[in-house]
Design a protein around this motif. Structure first.
Motif, PDB file in Angstrom:
ATOM      1  N   VAL A 208       0.870  -1.186   0.000  1.00 50.37           N
ATOM      2  CA  VAL A 208       0.000   0.000   0.000  1.00 50.37           C
ATOM      3  C   VAL A 208       0.899   1.226   0.000  1.00 50.37           C
ATOM      4  CG1 VAL A 208      -1.723   1.325   1.276  1.00 50.37           C
ATOM      5  CG2 VAL A 208      -1.872  -1.156   1.216  1.00 50.37           C
ATOM      6  N   GLY A 209       0.555   2.234  -0.811  1.00 48.97           N
ATOM      7  CA  GLY A 209       1.323   3.473  -0.848  1.00 48.97           C
ATOM      8  C   GLY A 209       0.502   4.654  -0.374  1.00 48.97           C
ATOM      9  N   ILE A 210       1.151   5.606   0.304  1.00 49.80           N
ATOM     10  CA  ILE A 210       0.492   6.842   0.747  1.00 49.80           C
ATOM     11  C   ILE A 210       1.284   8.027   0.213  1.00 49.80           C
ATOM     12  CG2 ILE A 210      -0.369   5.727   2.845  1.00 49.80           C
ATOM     13  CD1 ILE A 210       1.783   7.307   4.397  1.00 49.80           C
TER      14      ILE A 210
ATOM     15  N   SER B 133       1.092  11.500   7.248  1.00 46.10           N
ATOM     16  CA  SER B 133       1.888  10.948   8.346  1.00 46.10           C
ATOM     17  C   SER B 133       2.055   9.431   8.189  1.00 46.10           C
ATOM     18  CB  SER B 133       1.224  11.266   9.687  1.00 46.10           C
ATOM     19  OG  SER B 133       1.841  10.540  10.732  1.00 46.10           O
ATOM     20  N   ILE B 134       3.308   8.985   8.223  1.00 47.01           N
ATOM     21  CA  ILE B 134       3.574   7.554   8.146  1.00 47.01           C
ATOM     22  C   ILE B 134       3.029   6.843   9.377  1.00 47.01           C
ATOM     23  CG2 ILE B 134       5.430   5.819   8.185  1.00 47.01           C
ATOM     24  CD1 ILE B 134       7.075   7.646   6.426  1.00 47.01           C
ATOM     25  N   GLU B 135       3.214   7.424  10.542  1.00 48.51           N
ATOM     26  CA  GLU B 135       2.786   6.775  11.780  1.00 48.51           C
ATOM     27  C   GLU B 135       1.271   6.664  11.860  1.00 48.51           C
ATOM     28  OE1 GLU B 135       4.723   5.174  13.653  1.00 48.51           O
ATOM     29  OE2 GLU B 135       6.424   5.843  12.450  1.00 48.51           O
TER      30      GLU B 135
ATOM     31  N   VAL C  69       7.935   0.185   6.123  1.00 50.90           N
ATOM     32  CA  VAL C  69       8.132   1.105   5.012  1.00 50.90           C
ATOM     33  C   VAL C  69       9.151   0.466   4.083  1.00 50.90           C
ATOM     34  CG1 VAL C  69       8.924   3.375   4.304  1.00 50.90           C
ATOM     35  CG2 VAL C  69       7.564   3.137   6.386  1.00 50.90           C
ATOM     36  N   ALA C  70       8.702   0.088   2.906  1.00 47.65           N
ATOM     37  CA  ALA C  70       9.553  -0.680   2.004  1.00 47.65           C
ATOM     38  C   ALA C  70      10.271   0.179   0.980  1.00 47.65           C
ATOM     39  CB  ALA C  70       8.719  -1.735   1.271  1.00 47.65           C
ATOM     40  N   GLU C  71       9.681   1.336   0.615  1.00 50.29           N
ATOM     41  CA  GLU C  71      10.275   2.104  -0.479  1.00 50.29           C
ATOM     42  C   GLU C  71       9.784   3.548  -0.444  1.00 50.29           C
ATOM     43  OE1 GLU C  71      10.583   1.848  -5.390  1.00 50.29           O
ATOM     44  OE2 GLU C  71       9.002   0.766  -4.285  1.00 50.29           O
ATOM     45  N   LEU C  72      10.701   4.462  -0.687  1.00 45.55           N
ATOM     46  CA  LEU C  72      10.339   5.856  -0.929  1.00 45.55           C
ATOM     47  C   LEU C  72      10.281   6.034  -2.440  1.00 45.55           C
ATOM     48  CD1 LEU C  72      12.588   7.608   1.757  1.00 45.55           C
ATOM     49  CD2 LEU C  72      10.174   6.963   1.933  1.00 45.55           C
ATOM     50  N   ALA C  73       9.137   5.719  -2.980  1.00 46.22           N
ATOM     51  CA  ALA C  73       8.964   5.711  -4.430  1.00 46.22           C
ATOM     52  C   ALA C  73       8.805   7.134  -4.957  1.00 46.22           C
ATOM     53  CB  ALA C  73       7.754   4.858  -4.803  1.00 46.22           C
ATOM     54  N   PRO C  74       8.901   7.354  -6.258  1.00 51.07           N
ATOM     55  CA  PRO C  74       8.783   8.721  -6.810  1.00 51.07           C
ATOM     56  C   PRO C  74       7.472   9.411  -6.461  1.00 51.07           C
ATOM     57  CG  PRO C  74       9.700   7.238  -8.455  1.00 51.07           C
ATOM     58  CD  PRO C  74       9.281   6.391  -7.298  1.00 51.07           C
ATOM     59  N   SER C  75       6.368   8.646  -6.345  1.00 50.63           N
ATOM     60  CA  SER C  75       5.066   9.279  -6.114  1.00 50.63           C
ATOM     61  C   SER C  75       4.451   8.930  -4.769  1.00 50.63           C
ATOM     62  CB  SER C  75       4.091   8.865  -7.230  1.00 50.63           C
ATOM     63  OG  SER C  75       4.601   9.217  -8.486  1.00 50.63           O
ATOM     64  N   SER C  76       5.036   7.993  -4.017  1.00 47.11           N
ATOM     65  CA  SER C  76       4.398   7.543  -2.787  1.00 47.11           C
ATOM     66  C   SER C  76       5.411   6.927  -1.844  1.00 47.11           C
ATOM     67  CB  SER C  76       3.302   6.522  -3.105  1.00 47.11           C
ATOM     68  OG  SER C  76       3.885   5.380  -3.722  1.00 47.11           O
ATOM     69  N   VAL C  77       4.992   6.827  -0.585  1.00 43.19           N
ATOM     70  CA  VAL C  77       5.716   6.054   0.432  1.00 43.19           C
ATOM     71  C   VAL C  77       5.030   4.700   0.515  1.00 43.19           C
ATOM     72  CG1 VAL C  77       6.414   5.914   2.846  1.00 43.19           C
ATOM     73  CG2 VAL C  77       6.315   8.140   1.704  1.00 43.19           C
TER      74      VAL C  77
ATOM     75  N   ASP D 202      -4.219  10.058   1.361  1.00 42.96           N
ATOM     76  CA  ASP D 202      -4.330   9.777  -0.066  1.00 42.96           C
ATOM     77  C   ASP D 202      -3.482   8.558  -0.445  1.00 42.96           C
ATOM     78  OD1 ASP D 202      -4.974  10.071  -2.733  1.00 42.96           O
ATOM     79  OD2 ASP D 202      -3.234  11.366  -3.117  1.00 42.96           O
ATOM     80  N   ILE D 203      -4.032   7.728  -1.344  1.00 45.14           N
ATOM     81  CA  ILE D 203      -3.262   6.646  -1.954  1.00 45.14           C
ATOM     82  C   ILE D 203      -2.961   7.096  -3.376  1.00 45.14           C
ATOM     83  CG2 ILE D 203      -3.233   4.205  -2.598  1.00 45.14           C
ATOM     84  CD1 ILE D 203      -5.263   3.660  -0.439  1.00 45.14           C
ATOM     85  N   PRO D 204      -1.791   7.703  -3.611  1.00 51.26           N
ATOM     86  CA  PRO D 204      -1.539   8.337  -4.910  1.00 51.26           C
ATOM     87  C   PRO D 204      -1.234   7.332  -6.000  1.00 51.26           C
ATOM     88  CG  PRO D 204       0.416   8.462  -3.555  1.00 51.26           C
ATOM     89  CD  PRO D 204      -0.654   7.813  -2.701  1.00 51.26           C
TER      90      PRO D 204
END
Length: 310
Positions: free
Chosen positions: A191-193, A198-200, A226-234, A270-272
């Motif tokens: 799942v990405g946000i 807030s991550i927490e 938290v697996a990845e800091l992707a270009p559009s989402s965490v 938001d789930i971008p």
């Protein structure tokens, strides 16, 4: 002519008399050989029943136990035939028969190589029991429930309702994933946000969903990383344990993902989706949009961005 007929008749009678006398002389050997063969036949039947009983008491596979019983019975019968043949025909030598069958057995082995391979692989599968009827497995690119397991092949009913017959030789020599080997199976979903949220808070809401779902095991409990800091989402990787059968995995995964989407919407998280900016420009730099872009780049770098060289 009369003398010729009498001679032929006399010769035939002598031949019959010799055969009767020979049969009479060998009658004791014939009786003894038949008695011995009958004893071996009774012993083979008893041995077969004993092996089947032993298989039942030791929880050996029924198919394998019956097969071992039949093999032992056949071996005893063949031995009885050889012993009876030696008794009835004293000049008979089993060694000569074995030597004659040597080359024949090699030819038969090459001709029926695949059949023999599947046969012995089936014996090992029934003996070692890497999976059983009713297990869900993934083998040779096919996934489904094992419906039948015999000496030659294994039948798998796939999830879309087709039956795949896999030869035991191919099944035994390649990796097989047994999905229901244990009571529980681990599932991973992502799942990405958005970066502004807030991550927490997102982790707390997801954790609550996993804790409240009855299909998710508490021991071991779920993990949220938290697996990845992707270009559009965490991006989060969410791990949880549930029942190992495919129906339970699909049902619980659907419940979890639906509830996560709902709780993130309620929290305004938001789930971008991925964003991509595509810029079109003329290599000559004469279009108005290209001129404006060059001026913008120049203002950022403090230099001349007209042609990208300054």
């Amino acid at each position: 002519m009369y003398l010729l007929q009498a001679s032929v008749t006399n010769h035939a009678l002598q031949t019959v008399q010799k055969m009767v006398k020979s049969l009479y002389d060998h009658l004791p050997y014939l009786v003894a050989g038949l008695i011995v063969f009958l004893c071996f036949l009774i012993g083979a039947n008893i041995a077969k029943r004993i092996l089947v009983k032993i298989g039942e008491r030791t929880r050996l596979d029924v198919t394998l136990a019956c097969l071992l019983g039949r093999l032992a019975s056949a071996g005893i019968v063949i031995l009885g035939i050889l012993v009876a043949a030696v008794i009835i025909f004293p000049t008979f030598k089993p060694v000569d028969l074995m030597a004659g069958l040597g080359l024949t057995s090699v030819a038969i082995g090459f001709a029926f190589k695949d059949i023999l391979q599947n046969f012995f692989a089936g014996i090992f599968i029934l003996w070692r029991k890497p999976f059983r009827i009713g297990d869900q497995i993934n083998a040779n690119g096919f996934e489904g429930t094992v419906e039948d397991l015999n000496i030659r092949s294994t039948h798998i009913r796939t999830y879309d309702g087709t039956v795949v017959v896999i030869p035991n030789g191919a099944l035994y020599s390649r990796p097989v994933q047994v999905k229901t080997a244990y009571e529980h199976r681990r599932v991973m979903v992502s799942v990405g946000i958005g970066y502004l949220h807030s991550i927490e808070e997102a982790r707390s809401r997801i954790q609550k969903i996993l804790t409240e779902n009855e299909g998710v095991e508490n021991d071991p409990g779920p993990w949220i990383y938290v697996a990845e800091l992707a270009p559009s989402s965490v991006n989060f990787n969410i791990y949880f344990w549930t029942g190992s059968d495919q129906a339970t995995v699909l049902k619980v995964t659907d419940q979890v993902m639906t509830a996560i989407k709902r709780t993130l919407d309620e929290g305004g998280i938001d789930i971008p989706y991925p964003h991509q900016v595509v810029l079109f420009h003329d290599a000559t730099g004469t279009r108005q949009d290209d001129i404006q872009r060059s001026a913008y780049l120049a203002s950022l770098t403090g230099g001349n961005g007209g042609d990208g060289s300054g």
